[in-house]
Design an enzyme around this catalytic site. Sequence first.
Site, mmCIF file in Angstrom:
data_model
loop_
_atom_site.group_PDB
_atom_site.id
_atom_site.type_symbol
_atom_site.label_atom_id
_atom_site.label_comp_id
_atom_site.label_asym_id
_atom_site.label_seq_id
_atom_site.Cartn_x
_atom_site.Cartn_y
_atom_site.Cartn_z
ATOM 1 N N ASP A 54 -5.823 6.747 -11.509
ATOM 2 C CA ASP A 54 -4.961 7.934 -11.479
ATOM 3 C C ASP A 54 -3.501 7.508 -11.369
ATOM 4 O O ASP A 54 -3.085 6.986 -10.342
ATOM 5 C CB ASP A 54 -5.345 8.810 -10.275
ATOM 6 C CG ASP A 54 -4.563 10.119 -10.262
ATOM 7 O OD1 ASP A 54 -5.012 11.084 -10.915
ATOM 8 O OD2 ASP A 54 -3.488 10.164 -9.634
ATOM 9 N N TYR A 65 5.332 8.153 -11.206
ATOM 10 C CA TYR A 65 5.122 6.927 -10.425
ATOM 11 C C TYR A 65 5.826 5.716 -11.041
ATOM 12 O O TYR A 65 5.966 4.683 -10.390
ATOM 13 C CB TYR A 65 3.624 6.596 -10.255
ATOM 14 C CG TYR A 65 2.766 7.709 -9.682
ATOM 15 C CD1 TYR A 65 3.338 8.818 -9.056
ATOM 16 C CD2 TYR A 65 1.385 7.652 -9.766
ATOM 17 C CE1 TYR A 65 2.541 9.840 -8.553
ATOM 18 C CE2 TYR A 65 0.589 8.672 -9.253
ATOM 19 C CZ TYR A 65 1.173 9.770 -8.663
ATOM 20 O OH TYR A 65 0.370 10.773 -8.168
ATOM 21 N N HIS A 101 1.869 18.104 -13.377
ATOM 22 C CA HIS A 101 1.899 17.519 -12.019
ATOM 23 C C HIS A 101 2.162 18.574 -10.940
ATOM 24 O O HIS A 101 1.529 18.553 -9.876
ATOM 25 C CB HIS A 101 2.981 16.428 -11.984
ATOM 26 C CG HIS A 101 2.767 15.385 -10.936
ATOM 27 N ND1 HIS A 101 3.170 14.084 -11.102
ATOM 28 C CD2 HIS A 101 2.198 15.437 -9.712
ATOM 29 C CE1 HIS A 101 2.855 13.384 -10.018
ATOM 30 N NE2 HIS A 101 2.266 14.188 -9.156
ATOM 31 N N VAL A 138 -3.094 -1.490 -1.729
ATOM 32 C CA VAL A 138 -2.706 -2.707 -2.451
ATOM 33 C C VAL A 138 -3.420 -3.928 -1.858
ATOM 34 O O VAL A 138 -3.203 -5.048 -2.291
ATOM 35 C CB VAL A 138 -1.172 -2.933 -2.421
ATOM 36 C CG1 VAL A 138 -0.458 -1.855 -3.226
ATOM 37 C CG2 VAL A 138 -0.646 -2.982 -0.996
ATOM 38 N N ASN A 190 -12.952 0.783 0.263
ATOM 39 C CA ASN A 190 -12.895 2.177 -0.201
ATOM 40 C C ASN A 190 -13.860 2.443 -1.350
ATOM 41 O O ASN A 190 -14.080 3.594 -1.727
ATOM 42 C CB ASN A 190 -11.461 2.528 -0.637
ATOM 43 C CG ASN A 190 -10.473 2.473 0.514
ATOM 44 O OD1 ASN A 190 -10.871 2.450 1.680
ATOM 45 N ND2 ASN A 190 -9.184 2.443 0.204
HETATM 46 P P1 NAD Z 1 -4.280 7.902 0.456
HETATM 47 O O1 NAD Z 1 -4.827 8.995 1.321
HETATM 48 O O2 NAD Z 1 -5.130 7.323 -0.604
HETATM 49 O O3 NAD Z 1 -3.770 6.761 1.455
HETATM 50 C C1 NAD Z 1 -3.253 5.536 0.998
HETATM 51 C C2 NAD Z 1 -2.709 4.720 2.167
HETATM 52 O O4 NAD Z 1 -3.690 4.647 3.207
HETATM 53 C C3 NAD Z 1 -2.423 3.270 1.775
HETATM 54 O O5 NAD Z 1 -1.097 3.134 1.370
HETATM 55 C C4 NAD Z 1 -2.709 2.499 3.041
HETATM 56 O O6 NAD Z 1 -1.579 2.523 3.855
HETATM 57 C C5 NAD Z 1 -3.784 3.322 3.716
HETATM 58 N N1 NAD Z 1 -5.155 2.828 3.441
HETATM 59 C C6 NAD Z 1 -5.828 2.796 2.250
HETATM 60 N N2 NAD Z 1 -7.074 2.367 2.418
HETATM 61 C C7 NAD Z 1 -7.222 2.102 3.729
HETATM 62 C C8 NAD Z 1 -8.301 1.643 4.518
HETATM 63 N N3 NAD Z 1 -9.484 1.363 3.976
HETATM 64 N N4 NAD Z 1 -8.089 1.500 5.851
HETATM 65 C C9 NAD Z 1 -6.910 1.796 6.420
HETATM 66 N N5 NAD Z 1 -5.850 2.268 5.723
HETATM 67 C C10 NAD Z 1 -6.000 2.410 4.398
HETATM 68 O O7 NAD Z 1 -2.892 8.436 -0.109
HETATM 69 P P2 NAD Z 1 -2.141 8.554 -1.507
HETATM 70 O O8 NAD Z 1 -1.887 7.258 -2.136
HETATM 71 O O9 NAD Z 1 -0.979 9.443 -1.222
HETATM 72 O O10 NAD Z 1 -3.172 9.378 -2.421
HETATM 73 C C11 NAD Z 1 -4.111 8.756 -3.279
HETATM 74 C C12 NAD Z 1 -3.779 9.035 -4.719
HETATM 75 O O11 NAD Z 1 -3.677 10.444 -4.950
HETATM 76 C C13 NAD Z 1 -2.397 8.512 -5.139
HETATM 77 O O12 NAD Z 1 -2.363 7.104 -5.311
HETATM 78 C C14 NAD Z 1 -2.179 9.305 -6.401
HETATM 79 O O13 NAD Z 1 -2.939 8.755 -7.450
HETATM 80 C C15 NAD Z 1 -2.733 10.680 -6.003
HETATM 81 N N6 NAD Z 1 -1.671 11.599 -5.502
HETATM 82 C C16 NAD Z 1 -1.382 12.694 -6.272
HETATM 83 C C17 NAD Z 1 -0.407 13.590 -5.859
HETATM 84 C C18 NAD Z 1 -0.121 14.801 -6.697
HETATM 85 O O14 NAD Z 1 0.862 15.508 -6.444
HETATM 86 N N7 NAD Z 1 -0.920 15.081 -7.685
HETATM 87 C C19 NAD Z 1 0.311 13.372 -4.677
HETATM 88 C C20 NAD Z 1 -0.007 12.240 -3.908
HETATM 89 C C21 NAD Z 1 -1.011 11.373 -4.324
#
Ligand code: NAD
Length: 278
Positions: A46, A51, A109, A234, A242
């Site tokens: 995604d 981005y 978006h 990352v 995950n």
């Molecule tokens: P997320 O809830 O996936 O959290 C990601 C963060 O959580 C990481 O940066 C890391 O700090 C932590 N993390 C990840 N795996 C972990 C683990 N196993 N244990 C502990 N900490 C962990 O948040 P996100 O990135 O905001 O959302 C996921 C995806 O959703 C984005 O990458 C994007 O593709 C999408 N998104 C879309 C919108 C939209 O407006 N459509 C907005 C935000 C995100």
Amino acid sequence: MSTVPTIALNNGVSIPQLGFGVYQIPPEETKETTLAALEVGYRHIDTAQMYGNEQGVGEAVRASGLDRSDVFVTSKLNNGFHAHDDAIKAFDTSLETLGFDHLDLFLIHWPLPGIDVDFVETWQALEEIYRTGRAKSIGVSNFQPSHLRRLIQETQIVPAVNQIEVHPYLAQEDLRAVDAEHGVATEAWSPIAQGLVLDNPTITGIASEQGKTAAQVVLRWHIQRGDIVFPKSVTRSRIEENFDLFDFELSDGDMGLITALDKGQRLGPDPDTFNYIP
Ligand code: NAD
């Protein structure tokens, strides 16, 4: 290789229920990180024009040696391109930047309800793109019930998905029900609330009973609710963690306990008032 279930969208296209999100991954790290996710087994990425890292996603898919048809890739229209011709051009630019001849899913978006261009016009541009076959599915993101209902009333194609903020502190029971009522699949963004929910005692308690991590329990909650998720990380070990969601199950009781953590807490902007154009 992958044990990830697929969901049939309303046009018959299959989407892997678990994917990999690349929001906030710096462009120069995106190829390597996305490639790691593909090696782990993710087959759904995604990204978004906003981005700034579509190029790295395209490079990773090519470097993986997988067939393009084995990876489901989503991108999203940036906020400055809602006018009909701008939307078409921006879509073409996405394909060029990714180095692809099609996207699996292309989304508006944000609805941007306060700007001059009506999202109905934007959607009509996406309908045209869909009819050319260059986007295999089209959908929306951050649409509230009123936005979704209007779109469905005034246009021809029902969105395949609505990608919205969902996590245990924002369970979105009502909006998910509206999506379901119209045959729109819900995609849950920020599924682990960017880590915010991971020290919640209800969640850590269930995690220790299950012998899984808090992140795995929350992601499993989404999967059992039927939503599509794409957590971002990352870190290789977390990318693996995950993805490892399919050897355990939450009871109805535990599902209910997690849903009851809902407190209407948004991390992102309110789509009813967010009208930001970069
Ligand atoms: P997320 O809830 O996936 O959290 C990601 C963060 O959580 C990481 O940066 C890391 O700090 C932590 N993390 C990840 N795996 C972990 C683990 N196993 N244990 C502990 N900490 C962990 O948040 P996100 O990135 O905001 O959302 C996921 C995806 O959703 C984005 O990458 C994007 O593709 C999408 N998104 C879309 C919108 C939209 O407006 N459509 C907005 C935000 C995100």
